[in-house]
Design a protein around this motif. Sequence first.
Motif, short mmCIF file in Angstrom:
data_model
loop_
_atom_site.label_atom_id
_atom_site.label_comp_id
_atom_site.label_asym_id
_atom_site.label_seq_id
_atom_site.Cartn_x
_atom_site.Cartn_y
_atom_site.Cartn_z
N MET A 78 0.98 -1.15 0.07
CA MET A 78 0.00 -0.05 0.33
C MET A 78 0.90 1.28 -0.15
O MET A 78 1.73 1.31 0.72
CB MET A 78 -0.77 0.10 1.25
N ALA A 79 0.60 2.13 -0.88
CA ALA A 79 1.34 3.40 -0.94
C ALA A 79 1.02 4.38 0.32
O ALA A 79 -0.11 4.48 0.77
CB ALA A 79 0.99 4.15 -2.31
N ALA A 80 1.99 4.99 0.87
CA ALA A 80 1.70 5.93 1.88
C ALA A 80 1.09 7.25 1.34
O ALA A 80 1.28 7.54 0.26
CB ALA A 80 3.34 6.42 2.32
N ARG A 81 0.24 7.67 2.03
CA ARG A 81 -0.66 8.95 1.69
C ARG A 81 0.10 10.17 1.96
O ARG A 81 1.08 10.26 3.04
CB ARG A 81 -1.98 8.98 2.67
N ASN A 82 -0.16 11.17 1.06
CA ASN A 82 0.76 12.28 1.14
C ASN A 82 -0.27 13.24 1.89
O ASN A 82 -1.43 13.58 1.39
CB ASN A 82 1.27 12.87 -0.23
N LEU A 83 -0.07 13.72 3.17
CA LEU A 83 -1.00 14.53 4.00
C LEU A 83 -0.98 15.78 3.46
O LEU A 83 -2.06 16.53 3.64
CB LEU A 83 -0.53 14.12 5.33
N LEU A 84 0.17 16.11 2.62
CA LEU A 84 0.02 17.70 2.41
C LEU A 84 -1.15 17.73 1.08
O LEU A 84 -1.66 18.71 1.00
CB LEU A 84 1.24 18.06 1.62
N LEU A 85 -1.18 16.45 0.23
CA LEU A 85 -2.41 16.64 -0.63
C LEU A 85 -3.83 16.59 -0.07
O LEU A 85 -4.59 17.21 -0.64
CB LEU A 85 -2.01 15.62 -1.61
N ALA A 86 -3.88 15.87 1.09
CA ALA A 86 -5.06 15.69 1.53
C ALA A 86 -5.64 16.89 2.42
O ALA A 86 -6.74 17.57 2.25
CB ALA A 86 -4.96 14.44 2.64
N ALA A 87 -4.66 17.61 3.01
CA ALA A 87 -5.04 18.92 3.84
C ALA A 87 -3.63 19.83 3.80
O ALA A 87 -2.97 19.99 4.76
CB ALA A 87 -5.24 18.47 5.35
N PRO A 88 -3.50 20.39 2.89
CA PRO A 88 -2.59 21.58 2.73
C PRO A 88 -2.89 22.73 3.77
O PRO A 88 -3.86 23.04 3.98
CB PRO A 88 -2.56 21.83 1.29
N PRO A 89 -1.65 23.32 4.10
CA PRO A 89 -1.89 24.65 4.80
C PRO A 89 -3.23 25.48 4.01
O PRO A 89 -2.85 25.57 2.88
CB PRO A 89 -0.65 25.23 5.09
N TYR A 90 -3.76 26.05 4.89
CA TYR A 90 -4.82 27.13 4.30
C TYR A 90 -4.16 28.20 3.06
O TYR A 90 -4.45 28.23 2.13
CB TYR A 90 -5.49 27.90 5.47
N GLU A 91 -2.87 28.41 3.55
CA GLU A 91 -2.46 29.69 2.57
C GLU A 91 -1.83 28.78 1.39
O GLU A 91 -2.10 29.62 0.09
CB GLU A 91 -1.03 30.35 3.24
N VAL A 92 -1.46 27.74 1.25
CA VAL A 92 -1.24 26.99 0.13
C VAL A 92 -2.53 26.66 -0.59
O VAL A 92 -2.35 26.76 -2.02
CB VAL A 92 -0.26 25.56 0.38
N GLU A 93 -3.41 26.25 0.10
CA GLU A 93 -4.80 26.04 -0.86
C GLU A 93 -5.26 27.10 -1.30
O GLU A 93 -5.65 27.23 -2.48
CB GLU A 93 -5.85 25.28 0.48
N LEU A 94 -5.20 28.43 -0.57
CA LEU A 94 -5.78 29.69 -1.35
C LEU A 94 -4.88 29.94 -2.39
O LEU A 94 -5.64 30.50 -3.46
CB LEU A 94 -5.69 30.61 -0.07
#
Length: 113
Positions: free
Chosen positions: A1-17
Amino acid sequence: MAARNLLLAAPPYEVELALKTLGANIRTARLRRNLSIAQVAAKIGVERHVIGDAERGKPSTGIVVYAALLWAMGMADQLGRVADPLRDEEGLTLAKVKGRAKAGGRKVLDNDF
């Protein structure tokens, strides 16, 4: 099973914006040029859904897609201004205070045990 990239699942608000803003700006540029998603997708060699993902600021969209979209609309030169060291006010201030040119220095190994 591949490791989940938490950054893709929940990036910092500023990054998402920032990604959503970049996507919206690219969409605006595409519409102003009267280009369809299909036309741009064909020009950069991707499926149409990839363009939609980028325009929505989907975190898993690769930077090469954003770069190609900018290129397709004649805006590739703008990518070179991202993280411009001459516009990095905090970095310039820190460089003056600390006088450091590199992130890390090479440590000399010795035989003293």
